[in-house]
Design a protein around this motif. Structure first.
Motif, PDB file in Angstrom:
ATOM      1  N   ILE A 277       0.828  -1.267  -0.005  1.00 13.84           N
ATOM      2  CA  ILE A 277      -0.058   0.105   0.175  1.00 13.84           C
ATOM      3  C   ILE A 277       1.018   1.537  -0.119  1.00 13.84           C
ATOM      4  CG2 ILE A 277      -1.648   1.388   1.358  1.00 13.84           C
ATOM      5  CD1 ILE A 277      -2.726  -1.332   2.224  1.00 13.84           C
ATOM      6  N   VAL A 278       1.928   1.298   0.795  1.00 15.23           N
ATOM      7  CA  VAL A 278       2.803   2.321   0.802  1.00 15.23           C
ATOM      8  C   VAL A 278       3.558   2.621  -0.595  1.00 15.23           C
ATOM      9  CG1 VAL A 278       4.830   3.089   1.946  1.00 15.23           C
ATOM     10  CG2 VAL A 278       3.282   2.157   3.245  1.00 15.23           C
TER      11      VAL A 278
ATOM     12  N   ASN B 192       2.804   8.977   3.671  1.00 13.66           N
ATOM     13  CA  ASN B 192       2.135   9.833   4.413  1.00 13.66           C
ATOM     14  C   ASN B 192       0.783  10.657   3.831  1.00 13.66           C
ATOM     15  OD1 ASN B 192       2.986  12.267   2.994  1.00 13.66           O
ATOM     16  ND2 ASN B 192       5.017  11.934   3.930  1.00 13.66           N
ATOM     17  N   ASN B 193       0.038  11.078   4.396  1.00 12.87           N
ATOM     18  CA  ASN B 193      -1.171  11.606   3.947  1.00 12.87           C
ATOM     19  C   ASN B 193      -0.988  12.356   2.576  1.00 12.87           C
ATOM     20  OD1 ASN B 193      -3.918  12.137   3.987  1.00 12.87           O
ATOM     21  ND2 ASN B 193      -3.553  14.199   4.958  1.00 12.87           N
ATOM     22  N   GLY B 194      -0.034  13.470   2.708  1.00 13.54           N
ATOM     23  CA  GLY B 194       0.264  14.423   1.700  1.00 13.54           C
ATOM     24  C   GLY B 194       0.567  13.749   0.379  1.00 13.54           C
ATOM     25  N   GLU B 195       1.437  12.439   0.486  1.00 15.96           N
ATOM     26  CA  GLU B 195       1.924  11.738  -0.556  1.00 15.96           C
ATOM     27  C   GLU B 195       0.510  11.064  -1.072  1.00 15.96           C
ATOM     28  OE1 GLU B 195       4.824   9.431   0.316  1.00 15.96           O
ATOM     29  OE2 GLU B 195       6.433  11.024   0.462  1.00 15.96           O
TER      30      GLU B 195
ATOM     31  N   LEU C 296      -6.248  -0.124   1.572  1.00 16.01           N
ATOM     32  CA  LEU C 296      -5.856   0.844   2.865  1.00 16.01           C
ATOM     33  C   LEU C 296      -7.071   1.125   3.811  1.00 16.01           C
ATOM     34  CD1 LEU C 296      -4.068   2.809   4.521  1.00 16.01           C
ATOM     35  CD2 LEU C 296      -4.563   4.578   2.765  1.00 16.01           C
ATOM     36  N   ILE C 297      -8.175   1.516   3.115  1.00 14.59           N
ATOM     37  CA  ILE C 297      -9.413   1.492   4.099  1.00 14.59           C
ATOM     38  C   ILE C 297      -9.838   0.419   4.607  1.00 14.59           C
ATOM     39  CG2 ILE C 297     -11.815   2.174   3.831  1.00 14.59           C
ATOM     40  CD1 ILE C 297     -11.178   4.116   1.509  1.00 14.59           C
TER      41      ILE C 297
END
Length: 323
Positions: free
Chosen positions: A177-178, A184-187, A220-221
């Motif tokens: 997922i990464v 991070n959230n911004g990415e 991710l969710i």
């Protein structure tokens, strides 16, 4: 009720959704004002204590014999059509356009199973909507944008908040997922918004994500649900929230039943600021004798913050100290 100013509130969330949605609309040459209005209003129907509070109020509504379910999408429409005030005049409502109202009631992105959305084709009578199924898809492309961006906006931010709150470790997030979305959230938001814009430009008549990005977003969710939303440290507070809403609801209904609420009788109740607020609320919304006390209290509590629920409980149930 996080005791940390760096953890996202729902107010921040709607600002994120509105801003990001406007960016997407600008790239797709759609109506920026419409998408911004839908984004700002999309979560106005949420109850205290988040989605759990929504479920509790839905159960209370059934238990109280109200002929309606409580779900934040439909309640959001009720807020903007009846409960909100326009310039503080007696007539309630925000006088929003049909397209904005439709976008708010149809914004729910939790069931975003397909990687693409298409506007609903046909007539939709918003007054006939009774549950999520009858909400359907938005009638506009702008509504579809908000529906997708809503999902994008909370997925990565909830991970960051959970790390700050100590619920998870950043190294626990699955590496695939990464790799697909970012660290991070911004990415994550940047990756998904670019994909949303590019995919929608290439596929006329659709608003959506490529399968290459939609699948890791879904993953991710799903990971968030298992490790954040339903983890043991989160679940232990649900009973407290349930009891708080139930006790406050049935106490206020009981208090209203022994007053003449339409002649400011609420103010005759024991000294507590909450009753003054409730009396003003009843007057401003303009309830009629036909409106049930249970509906009034449900509307009243649904607009509270978590902290205000607890403050009201203190006012109603904690006796004044005698000196």
């Amino acid at each position: 009720m996080p005791n940390n100013d760096h953890i996202c509130t729902r107010m921040e969330h709607v600002l994120h959704v509105s801003s990001a949605s406007r960016t997407v609309a600008r790239h797709l040459r759609l109506n920026e004002d419409l998408v911004e209005a839908i984004g700002l209003g999309h979560d106005l129907g949420h109850a205290p204590f988040g989605h759990h509070g929504e479920h509790v109020l839905n159960d209370i509504s059934k238990q109280a014999g109200l002929n309606q379910s409580f779900q934040h999408e439909m309640h959001g429409l009720r807020v903007i059509d009846k409960l909100a005030e326009l310039d503080r005049e007696p007539s309630a409502g925000l006088n929003l356009t049909y397209e904005v109202r439709d976008g708010i009631v149809s914004h729910c992105g939790e069931d975003f199973k397909s990687n693409t959305l298409k506007p609903f084709e046909g007539d939709k009578n918003l007054s006939k909507i009774v549950d999520k199924k009858t909400c359907g898809m938005p009638l506009t492309y702008e509504g579809c944008i908000v529906r997708i961006v809503d999902r994008i906006a909370y997925a990565g931010r909830d991970v960051e908040d959970a790390i700050v709150a100590g619920l998870i470790d950043d190294k626990a997030i699955p590496k695939d997922i990464v790799k697909a979305l970012g660290r991070n959230n911004g990415e994550i938001i940047g990756t998904l918004l670019v994909d949303l814009i590019e995919y929608s430009k290439k596929n006329e008549g659709e608003i959506g994500l490529s399968k290459e990005k939609h699948e890791p977003l879904q993953a991710l969710i799903h990971w968030n649900y298992e490790n954040i939303y339903t983890c043991a440290r989160t679940d232990k507070y649900k009973k407290q929230a349930t009891l708080a809403l139930q006790e406050l609801f049935f106490r206020l209904v009981s208090d209203l039943e022994r007053t003449d609420r339409l002649t400011a009788g609420v103010k005759e109740l024991p000294e507590a600021t909450i009753y003054d607020v409730l009396a003003t609320f009843i007057e401003k919304v303009g309830y009629t004798p036909e409106d049930k006390n249970e509906l009034i209290v449900l509307d009243f509590i649904s607009g509270m913050t978590d902290n205000y629920v607890l403050k009201c409980l203190d006012e109603v149930f904690v006796p004044k100290c005698i000196t």
